[in-house]
Design an enzyme around this catalytic site. Sequence first.
Site, PDB file in Angstrom:
ATOM      1  N   GLN A 158      -4.863  -1.805   9.510  1.00 31.92           N
ATOM      2  CA  GLN A 158      -4.715  -3.124   8.891  1.00 31.92           C
ATOM      3  C   GLN A 158      -5.273  -4.208   9.825  1.00 31.92           C
ATOM      4  O   GLN A 158      -4.944  -4.250  11.007  1.00 31.92           O
ATOM      5  CB  GLN A 158      -3.227  -3.376   8.570  1.00 31.92           C
ATOM      6  CG  GLN A 158      -2.961  -4.634   7.771  1.00 31.92           C
ATOM      7  CD  GLN A 158      -3.527  -4.601   6.348  1.00 31.92           C
ATOM      8  OE1 GLN A 158      -3.716  -3.537   5.754  1.00 31.92           O
ATOM      9  NE2 GLN A 158      -3.815  -5.760   5.797  1.00 31.92           N
TER      10      GLN A 158
ATOM     11  N   LYS B 231       0.836  -1.209   0.000  1.00 31.04           N
ATOM     12  CA  LYS B 231       0.000   0.000   0.000  1.00 31.04           C
ATOM     13  C   LYS B 231       0.871   1.260   0.000  1.00 31.04           C
ATOM     14  O   LYS B 231       0.604   2.216  -0.721  1.00 31.04           O
ATOM     15  CB  LYS B 231      -0.955  -0.019   1.209  1.00 31.04           C
ATOM     16  CG  LYS B 231      -2.048  -1.082   1.055  1.00 31.04           C
ATOM     17  CD  LYS B 231      -2.880  -1.307   2.308  1.00 31.04           C
ATOM     18  CE  LYS B 231      -3.798  -2.520   2.105  1.00 31.04           C
ATOM     19  NZ  LYS B 231      -4.614  -2.858   3.272  1.00 31.04           N
TER      20      LYS B 231
ATOM     21  N   ASP C 248     -11.123   2.368   3.544  1.00 36.16           N
ATOM     22  CA  ASP C 248     -11.340   0.917   3.448  1.00 36.16           C
ATOM     23  C   ASP C 248     -12.826   0.605   3.212  1.00 36.16           C
ATOM     24  O   ASP C 248     -13.171  -0.517   2.836  1.00 36.16           O
ATOM     25  CB  ASP C 248     -10.925   0.237   4.761  1.00 36.16           C
ATOM     26  CG  ASP C 248      -9.622  -0.536   4.630  1.00 36.16           C
ATOM     27  OD1 ASP C 248      -9.289  -0.938   3.504  1.00 36.16           O
ATOM     28  OD2 ASP C 248      -8.956  -0.729   5.662  1.00 36.16           O
TER      29      ASP C 248
HETATM   30  N1  GUN Z   1      -6.775  -7.197   5.974  1.00 34.86           N
HETATM   31  C1  GUN Z   1      -7.032  -7.926   4.863  1.00 34.86           C
HETATM   32  N2  GUN Z   1      -7.584  -7.152   3.895  1.00 34.86           N
HETATM   33  C2  GUN Z   1      -7.684  -5.910   4.414  1.00 34.86           C
HETATM   34  C3  GUN Z   1      -8.162  -4.684   3.895  1.00 34.86           C
HETATM   35  O1  GUN Z   1      -8.644  -4.568   2.771  1.00 34.86           O
HETATM   36  N3  GUN Z   1      -8.087  -3.629   4.742  1.00 34.86           N
HETATM   37  C4  GUN Z   1      -7.584  -3.724   6.000  1.00 34.86           C
HETATM   38  N4  GUN Z   1      -7.559  -2.616   6.746  1.00 34.86           N
HETATM   39  N5  GUN Z   1      -7.132  -4.853   6.514  1.00 34.86           N
HETATM   40  C5  GUN Z   1      -7.167  -5.940   5.715  1.00 34.86           C
END
Ligand code: GUN
Length: 294
Positions: free
Chosen positions: A96, A52, A119
Amino acid sequence: MQLIDGKEIARQIKAEIAEEVALIKSKGGKIPHLAAILVGHDGGSETYVAHKVKACEECGFKSTLVRFEDTVSEEELLNKIEELNNDTDIDGFIVQLPLPGHISEQKIIEAIDYRKDVDGFHPINVGRMSIGLPCFVSATPAGIMELLKRYDIDTAGKHCVVLGRSNIVGKPVATLMMQKANPGNATVTVCHSRSNNLKEMCLQADIIIAALGHPNFLKADMVKKGVVVIDVGTTRVPSDKTKSGFKLTGDVFFEEVAPLCSYITPVPGGVGPMTIVSLMKNTLLASKKEIYIY
Ligand code: GUN
């Protein structure tokens, strides 16, 4: 059979975003700024967050990584969220997941200002999506819809079977596929681990979105000829053929199913690369304040 090249589409979208950001910068506008909170040292989460941050660089965004040990208290995390909610330079941020067991993920998600929830996990964004209002759509469903759009795959009036009912993929993608929109306007059936007639449903499907997290689940005898298959599965299956010691495996038995499809996404290189660009798109929208107009 046509392969849906998520890697290439993701590259194109990142280039489009970078171009827009360069234009914003040249006019002295606000540079999009994404923050990510990472708790602990889980290998998968470390990798996702690193991707990211890298994508932010490629798009010309600012990024901030906030790290905590997995002993962090819920209160400390909530304080940091409050700080990011009030930081006017941060346009959007993510926490996350998964989080350590002593922290309530739902409480954390709901503490995020929904206008910065890139998100798309906050109940306000989920609710707005379900009634077709502008909102942040979560990354994987948004990435799937973008692939269908860019490949000009006709979804109107088609029977779409979604395998899996998770809050992150199954439920939102089912909602989007039935929405009065393009892509959308499909007749949607959601099947899950308790469905009795899953195979019969799949055999009727024009489009199958497999998001069960069950490697190689969808077999050739479960699909009709000409089906569009979107494979969301990304299970790490042990392998002695790769350097990492595992092979990323989808929910679709690709070798068997692909020859029957009109379109299919590979794993890796299908839906996966699209998820991060969806987050970048949401961050750009957040920085332009385009989602919520007051
Ligand atoms: N863990 C697995 N996929 C995601 C996601 O799309 N966003 C976040 N914040 N955590 C994750």
